[in-house]
Write a protein that holds these residues in place. Structure first.
Motif, PDB file in Angstrom:
ATOM      1  N   HIS A   9      -3.255  19.415  -0.731  1.00  0.00           N
ATOM      2  CA  HIS A   9      -4.550  19.871  -1.252  1.00  0.00           C
ATOM      3  C   HIS A   9      -5.408  20.545  -0.182  1.00  0.00           C
ATOM      4  O   HIS A   9      -6.231  21.386  -0.492  1.00  0.00           O
ATOM      5  CB  HIS A   9      -5.313  18.707  -1.888  1.00  0.00           C
ATOM      6  CG  HIS A   9      -5.857  17.743  -0.894  1.00  0.00           C
ATOM      7  ND1 HIS A   9      -5.088  16.768  -0.310  1.00  0.00           N
ATOM      8  CD2 HIS A   9      -7.091  17.640  -0.362  1.00  0.00           C
ATOM      9  CE1 HIS A   9      -5.825  16.089   0.543  1.00  0.00           C
ATOM     10  NE2 HIS A   9      -7.051  16.592   0.519  1.00  0.00           N
ATOM     11  N   TYR A  52       1.914  19.076  -8.647  1.00  0.00           N
ATOM     12  CA  TYR A  52       1.770  20.216  -9.544  1.00  0.00           C
ATOM     13  C   TYR A  52       2.915  21.165  -9.237  1.00  0.00           C
ATOM     14  O   TYR A  52       3.058  21.626  -8.105  1.00  0.00           O
ATOM     15  CB  TYR A  52       0.437  20.937  -9.328  1.00  0.00           C
ATOM     16  CG  TYR A  52      -0.768  20.040  -9.452  1.00  0.00           C
ATOM     17  CD1 TYR A  52      -1.086  19.436 -10.668  1.00  0.00           C
ATOM     18  CD2 TYR A  52      -1.595  19.798  -8.365  1.00  0.00           C
ATOM     19  CE1 TYR A  52      -2.192  18.613 -10.784  1.00  0.00           C
ATOM     20  CE2 TYR A  52      -2.705  18.985  -8.473  1.00  0.00           C
ATOM     21  CZ  TYR A  52      -2.997  18.388  -9.678  1.00  0.00           C
ATOM     22  OH  TYR A  52      -4.102  17.570  -9.798  1.00  0.00           O
ATOM     23  N   ASP A  77      -6.602  14.035 -12.134  1.00  0.00           N
ATOM     24  CA  ASP A  77      -6.589  15.488 -12.321  1.00  0.00           C
ATOM     25  C   ASP A  77      -5.250  16.010 -12.857  1.00  0.00           C
ATOM     26  O   ASP A  77      -4.630  16.898 -12.284  1.00  0.00           O
ATOM     27  CB  ASP A  77      -6.960  16.201 -11.019  1.00  0.00           C
ATOM     28  CG  ASP A  77      -7.294  17.676 -11.226  1.00  0.00           C
ATOM     29  OD1 ASP A  77      -7.615  18.075 -12.358  1.00  0.00           O
ATOM     30  OD2 ASP A  77      -7.211  18.438 -10.239  1.00  0.00           O
ATOM     31  N   SER A  82       1.633  19.217 -14.254  1.00  0.00           N
ATOM     32  CA  SER A  82       1.756  17.947 -13.536  1.00  0.00           C
ATOM     33  C   SER A  82       3.106  17.305 -13.807  1.00  0.00           C
ATOM     34  O   SER A  82       3.592  17.305 -14.939  1.00  0.00           O
ATOM     35  CB  SER A  82       0.660  16.969 -13.970  1.00  0.00           C
ATOM     36  OG  SER A  82      -0.596  17.357 -13.498  1.00  0.00           O
ATOM     37  N   PRO A 102      -2.137  16.760  -5.432  1.00  0.00           N
ATOM     38  CA  PRO A 102      -3.552  16.654  -5.795  1.00  0.00           C
ATOM     39  C   PRO A 102      -4.370  16.136  -4.610  1.00  0.00           C
ATOM     40  O   PRO A 102      -3.812  15.631  -3.638  1.00  0.00           O
ATOM     41  CB  PRO A 102      -3.544  15.647  -6.953  1.00  0.00           C
ATOM     42  CG  PRO A 102      -2.337  14.819  -6.728  1.00  0.00           C
ATOM     43  CD  PRO A 102      -1.323  15.720  -6.083  1.00  0.00           C
ATOM     44  N   SER A 103      -5.669  16.202  -4.730  1.00  0.00           N
ATOM     45  CA  SER A 103      -6.537  15.746  -3.647  1.00  0.00           C
ATOM     46  C   SER A 103      -6.592  14.230  -3.564  1.00  0.00           C
ATOM     47  O   SER A 103      -7.037  13.683  -2.552  1.00  0.00           O
ATOM     48  CB  SER A 103      -7.948  16.307  -3.809  1.00  0.00           C
ATOM     49  OG  SER A 103      -8.518  15.867  -5.030  1.00  0.00           O
TER      50      SER A 103
END
Length: 107
Positions: A9, A52, A77, A82, A102-103
């Motif tokens: 991320h 992702y 998220d 995904s 993701p973050s």
């Protein structure tokens, strides 16, 4: 050996070689990709290996299973692309696979 590009991320890029039959998660762990936590070790019970899949690779990585969909309900998220990296097995056909993390990997 097929290669995977992991983009974290924060933009950090990891190019990791994977053994055919190895999961994307296993390759990430061996390649020290910090964005993959994998608390359950790949048993599809925690969603902390959420990724992702780059749009160009979605059709090649297969469909989500019902079990994977259920685990993604607990992920942060979630998007149309995904996947859980423990559910994608590497093959020569996936050489060059690009995924993003993701973050946050948590429940």
């Amino acid at each position: 050996m097929p290669k995977i590009t992991f983009i974290e991320h924060d933009g950090t890029v990891h190019d990791v070689e994977a053994e055919p039959g190895e999961t994307v998660m296993e390759a990430a762990m061996r390649g020290s990709v910090a964005g993959i936590v994998a608390e359950c070790g790949g048993s599809c019970t925690c969603a902390t290996c959420h990724i992702y899949v780059d749009d160009a690779w979605i059709s090649k990585t297969g469909e989500r299973s019902l079990e994977e969909d259920e685990q993604l309900d607990n992920a942060y998220d979630v998007r149309a692309n995904s996947r859980l990296s423990c559910q994608i097995k590497m093959s020569d056909e996936l050489d060059g696979l690009t995924v993003r993390t993701p973050s946050y990997q948590g429940r």
